[in-house]
Design a protein around this motif. Structure first.
Motif, mmCIF file in Angstrom:
data_model
loop_
_atom_site.group_PDB
_atom_site.id
_atom_site.type_symbol
_atom_site.label_atom_id
_atom_site.label_comp_id
_atom_site.label_asym_id
_atom_site.label_seq_id
_atom_site.Cartn_x
_atom_site.Cartn_y
_atom_site.Cartn_z
ATOM 1 N N UNK A 9 -5.638 -10.812 6.304
ATOM 2 C CA UNK A 9 -5.301 -9.637 5.489
ATOM 3 C C UNK A 9 -3.809 -9.632 5.187
ATOM 4 N N UNK A 10 -3.487 -9.852 3.932
ATOM 5 C CA UNK A 10 -2.078 -9.835 3.508
ATOM 6 C C UNK A 10 -1.985 -9.465 2.030
ATOM 7 N N UNK A 11 -2.499 -8.297 1.643
ATOM 8 C CA UNK A 11 -2.427 -7.920 0.229
ATOM 9 C C UNK A 11 -1.011 -7.542 -0.174
ATOM 10 N N UNK A 12 -0.712 -7.702 -1.442
ATOM 11 C CA UNK A 12 0.561 -7.226 -1.972
ATOM 12 C C UNK A 12 0.554 -5.706 -1.903
ATOM 13 N N UNK A 13 1.613 -5.120 -1.382
ATOM 14 C CA UNK A 13 1.649 -3.652 -1.274
ATOM 15 C C UNK A 13 1.729 -2.980 -2.642
ATOM 16 N N UNK A 25 -0.153 0.366 -3.807
ATOM 17 C CA UNK A 25 -1.546 0.650 -3.514
ATOM 18 C C UNK A 25 -1.698 1.956 -2.744
ATOM 19 N N UNK A 26 -0.762 2.214 -1.823
ATOM 20 C CA UNK A 26 -0.825 3.418 -1.001
ATOM 21 C C UNK A 26 -0.813 4.665 -1.872
ATOM 22 N N UNK A 27 0.100 4.691 -2.838
ATOM 23 C CA UNK A 27 0.178 5.835 -3.732
ATOM 24 C C UNK A 27 -1.059 5.969 -4.601
ATOM 25 N N UNK A 156 -6.862 6.632 4.245
ATOM 26 C CA UNK A 156 -6.957 5.552 5.231
ATOM 27 C C UNK A 156 -7.072 4.181 4.554
ATOM 28 N N UNK A 157 -7.705 4.109 3.391
ATOM 29 C CA UNK A 157 -7.709 2.845 2.651
ATOM 30 C C UNK A 157 -6.298 2.479 2.217
ATOM 31 N N UNK A 158 -5.491 3.484 1.894
ATOM 32 C CA UNK A 158 -4.083 3.240 1.584
ATOM 33 C C UNK A 158 -3.344 2.670 2.780
ATOM 34 N N UNK A 159 -3.635 3.196 3.978
ATOM 35 C CA UNK A 159 -3.038 2.637 5.200
ATOM 36 C C UNK A 159 -3.461 1.191 5.400
ATOM 37 N N UNK A 160 -4.720 0.882 5.075
ATOM 38 C CA UNK A 160 -5.199 -0.497 5.186
ATOM 39 C C UNK A 160 -4.442 -1.414 4.241
ATOM 40 N N UNK A 161 -4.234 -0.976 3.007
ATOM 41 C CA UNK A 161 -3.494 -1.793 2.040
ATOM 42 C C UNK A 161 -2.044 -1.985 2.461
ATOM 43 N N UNK A 165 -0.793 1.367 10.896
ATOM 44 C CA UNK A 165 -1.694 1.983 11.865
ATOM 45 C C UNK A 165 -2.711 0.921 12.317
ATOM 46 N N UNK A 166 -2.209 -0.188 12.790
ATOM 47 C CA UNK A 166 -3.058 -1.327 13.142
ATOM 48 C C UNK A 166 -3.731 -1.113 14.496
#
Length: 280
Positions: A9-13, A25-27, A156-161, A165-166
């Protein structure tokens, strides 16, 4: 070779880059969650025959309450030793800027939003909204209980991206390797929460479709708090501590802050018993 067993898991933020900045992505996840909650809430107001002028100011109260509460909650609950030790750090708590070592300020966005603080801020915002509009408090709170699960899912999907919070290191086959953090397989705690909140949202909505007359009793508000924060308490056991000081506590800060919300949720459900008239 062992790492091939897990999910890298290493998506571009950034969803869209514009120079050195862009759309994160978070926003975007926050925006999707709030938008879905907005339209569901609007539908509920219309279905229960509340006029548009009662609904229109609600979103602003919620948005400002959640943003301020989430930010202050993170700073005061998790990093008081940083934000309360100097004037510059205190300013950082209030504005989306960071004071650098060379004396300059850099835009950083609000890095750090606590869900417990966001709920407290939301409740304060709802209190002010109810005071202004004279809406029935339990009606507004039950509407929030029906809508909050879908918004929490996308947060929480934003936190994943963001790879934040690992979870703790694990060998379960669905473990994620958050390459922006380290190379250890870890519990995807953010995904656990997103899936749980999505299921809670549909469960509460299904109960509402069968018992719409229970709106205004506190049932749906209480059910939402109890389900979400009980799960939040349990899932903390799979997460890494967010701050070092939590290692000296019998349970972590997320669990400590969840207990009052669980108690409030249970109380709201208990007091709702026997209330509600069939109207729809």
């Amino acid at each position: 070779m062992h790492n091939l067993l897990y999910i890298g898991w290493q998506p571009d933020e950034y969803l869209l880059r514009i120079g050195s900045a862009g759309v994160r992505w978070y926003g975007v996840c926050w925006l999707i969650g709030l938008t879905l909650g907005f339209f569901l809430m609007k539908w509920l107001y219309k279905r229960h025959k509340y006029p548009d002028e009662k609904f229109e100011p609600l979103f602003l109260y919620i948005f400002i309450g959640v943003l301020i509460g989430g930010r202050l909650g993170h700073c005061l609950f998790y990093e008081p030793g940083y934000f309360l030790t100097s004037w510059d750090h205190f300013i950082e708590m209030l504005i989306p800027m960071k004071h650098l070592g060379d004396g300059t300020w850099k835009y950083s966005g609000y890095q750090g939003l606590a869900s417990h603080g966001g709920v407290i801020g939301m409740l304060i915002g709802l209190y002010l909204y109810i005071k202004r509009t004279k809406m029935q408090p339990w009606v507004v709170l039950d509407f929030m209980g029906l809508c909050s699960g879908i918004t929490a899912t996308f947060i929480r999907l934003g936190n994943l991206m963001n790879s934040e919070i690992i979870g703790k290191v694990t060998d379960v086959p669905w473990a994620f390797i958050f390459y922006n953090v380290d190379t250890y397989p870890r519990h995807p705690g953010q995904l656990y929460e997103a899936l749980a909140y999505f299921c809670f949202f549909w469960l509460i909505l299904a109960i509402y479709r069968k018992f719409p007359h229970k709106v205004g009793t506190g049932l749906y508000f209480g059910l939402c708090l109890t389900l979400i924060f009980t799960f939040r308490f349990a899932i903390e056991y799979t997460k890494e501590l967010q701050e070092a000081f939590e290692a000296g506590l019998p349970i972590d800060m997320g669990q400590i802050l969840s207990i009052p919300f669980i108690a409030l949720g249970v109380w709201a459900m208990v007091q709702s018993r026997g209330k509600g008239k069939k109207e729809l």
